[in-house]
Every structure is written in structure tokens, then in C-alpha cells.
Write a protein that holds these residues in place. Structure first.
Motif, PDB file in Angstrom:
ATOM      1  N   ALA A  67       0.865  -1.210  -0.070  1.00 61.89           N
ATOM      2  CA  ALA A  67      -0.132  -0.173  -0.146  1.00 61.89           C
ATOM      3  C   ALA A  67       0.768   1.144  -0.116  1.00 61.89           C
ATOM      4  N   LYS A  68       0.513   2.304  -0.941  1.00 57.35           N
ATOM      5  CA  LYS A  68       1.301   3.374  -0.741  1.00 57.35           C
ATOM      6  C   LYS A  68       1.004   4.376   0.195  1.00 57.35           C
ATOM      7  N   THR A  69      -0.248   4.237   0.984  1.00 57.67           N
ATOM      8  CA  THR A  69      -0.516   5.027   2.118  1.00 57.67           C
ATOM      9  C   THR A  69      -0.572   4.063   3.335  1.00 57.67           C
ATOM     10  N   ALA A  70      -0.288   4.690   4.442  1.00 54.66           N
ATOM     11  CA  ALA A  70      -0.158   3.952   5.935  1.00 54.66           C
ATOM     12  C   ALA A  70      -0.724   4.514   6.781  1.00 54.66           C
ATOM     13  N   PRO A  71      -1.156   3.826   7.727  1.00 55.39           N
ATOM     14  CA  PRO A  71      -1.794   4.439   8.769  1.00 55.39           C
ATOM     15  C   PRO A  71      -0.764   5.164   9.732  1.00 55.39           C
ATOM     16  N   THR A  72      -1.064   5.803  10.573  1.00 55.87           N
ATOM     17  CA  THR A  72      -0.182   6.768  11.538  1.00 55.87           C
ATOM     18  C   THR A  72       0.320   5.589  12.512  1.00 55.87           C
ATOM     19  N   ARG A  73       1.228   6.341  13.195  1.00 54.25           N
ATOM     20  CA  ARG A  73       1.917   5.143  14.231  1.00 54.25           C
ATOM     21  C   ARG A  73       0.680   5.315  15.507  1.00 54.25           C
ATOM     22  N   ALA A  74       0.108   6.524  15.551  1.00 52.99           N
ATOM     23  CA  ALA A  74      -0.859   6.500  16.621  1.00 52.99           C
ATOM     24  C   ALA A  74      -1.952   5.544  16.227  1.00 52.99           C
ATOM     25  N   GLU A  75      -2.297   5.273  15.116  1.00 43.29           N
ATOM     26  CA  GLU A  75      -3.433   4.305  14.638  1.00 43.29           C
ATOM     27  C   GLU A  75      -2.907   3.056  14.768  1.00 43.29           C
ATOM     28  N   VAL A  76      -1.673   2.686  14.428  1.00 36.33           N
ATOM     29  CA  VAL A  76      -0.961   1.493  14.599  1.00 36.33           C
ATOM     30  C   VAL A  76      -1.223   0.869  16.113  1.00 36.33           C
ATOM     31  N   ASP A  77      -0.421   2.031  17.047  1.00 38.39           N
ATOM     32  CA  ASP A  77      -0.568   1.707  18.476  1.00 38.39           C
ATOM     33  C   ASP A  77      -1.945   1.302  19.150  1.00 38.39           C
ATOM     34  N   ALA A  78      -2.982   1.712  18.159  1.00 40.82           N
ATOM     35  CA  ALA A  78      -4.303   1.527  18.901  1.00 40.82           C
ATOM     36  C   ALA A  78      -4.914   0.267  18.210  1.00 40.82           C
ATOM     37  N   PHE A  79      -4.287  -0.393  17.469  1.00 38.18           N
ATOM     38  CA  PHE A  79      -4.921  -1.646  16.933  1.00 38.18           C
ATOM     39  C   PHE A  79      -5.169  -2.408  17.956  1.00 38.18           C
TER      40      PHE A  79
END
Length: 118
Positions: free
Chosen positions: A8-20
Motif C-alpha cells: 500500500a502506498k498510504t499507511a496508517p499513522t503510528r498512533a493508529e497502529v498503536d491503537a490496533f
């Protein structure tokens, strides 16, 4: 859920990943990377045994903040997360067994699911 398409060319933010919530595998690489192409069959073979895992293929490179936040240096790099926290990392897997070890670490992590035990 394994994605078989490209990175994927776009990625979630680190804050979004930390909230998975739950188990997630972040795979950093690029579509043109020979190491990434060579590892795909090993990654697919291992993750096919745990289809409930969230698997995100994310394009990495200069100016890509998510990969930098995980200190990714070589491709492909797989980051195994449980509830947004890294529990294992596999860099340039040469066989499915290396990826299996990451999946096993997810199952062993606090809150691990028996459904992904090997």
C-alpha cells in the motif's frame, strides 16, 4: 486476513497502529524489491495458516514515517503486533519457518489467541 496484492502506498499513522486491537502483522517493503518478491511465497505459506491475522503490506522508503518509527532498515521486515505492541520481528525471511516463529510469538504474547497457536 492476508492481502496478496502489492504494498500500500498510504499507511496508517503510528498512533493508529498503536491503537490496533488484536493480532496484526505489518509487512514493510516495496513492489520492486527482489528480497520482498522472493519472500512472498514464504510469508503467504505461513500466514495462510492463521487467516484471522490482520496483515498489512506497507510500502517503505525515504520519507515514510511509519517504517522509520519502527526503525525498519531492510526489506521485507515483518512486525508482529499484539494490541499495538511489537512482540516479534522477522527481517528478510528465507523460509516459512521464520515467519511461523513470529506467528507463534503472537500466540504466546499476553492476550494471545489459542486459534493462532501452532
Amino acid at each position: 486476513m492476508t492481502e496478496d496484492n502489492g504494498y500500500a502506498k498510504t499507511a496508517p499513522t503510528r498512533a493508529e497502529v498503536d491503537a490496533f486491537a488484536g493480532a496484526t502483522v505489518l509487512e514493510f517493503g516495496t513492489d520492486w524489491c527482489g528480497y520482498c518478491q522472493g519472500a512472498q511465497r514464504h510469508i503467504a505459506a505461513s500466514l495462510a495458516q492463521a487467516p484471522q491475522l490482520r496483515h498489512m503490506k506497507i510500502e517503505d522508503g525515504p520519507g515514510r514515517p511509519l517504517g522509520r518509527s519502527f526503525r525498519v532498515k531492510l526489506w521485507p521486515t515483518l512486525i508482529f503486533l499484539r494490541d499495538g505492541v511489537e512482540v516479534a520481528r522477522v527481517v528478510r525471511p528465507i523460509d516459512a519457518r521464520a515467519v511461523d516463529e513470529g506467528v507463534t510469538a503472537l500466540a504466546a504474547a499476553p492476550g494471545g489467541s489459542p486459534s493462532i497457536n501452532r
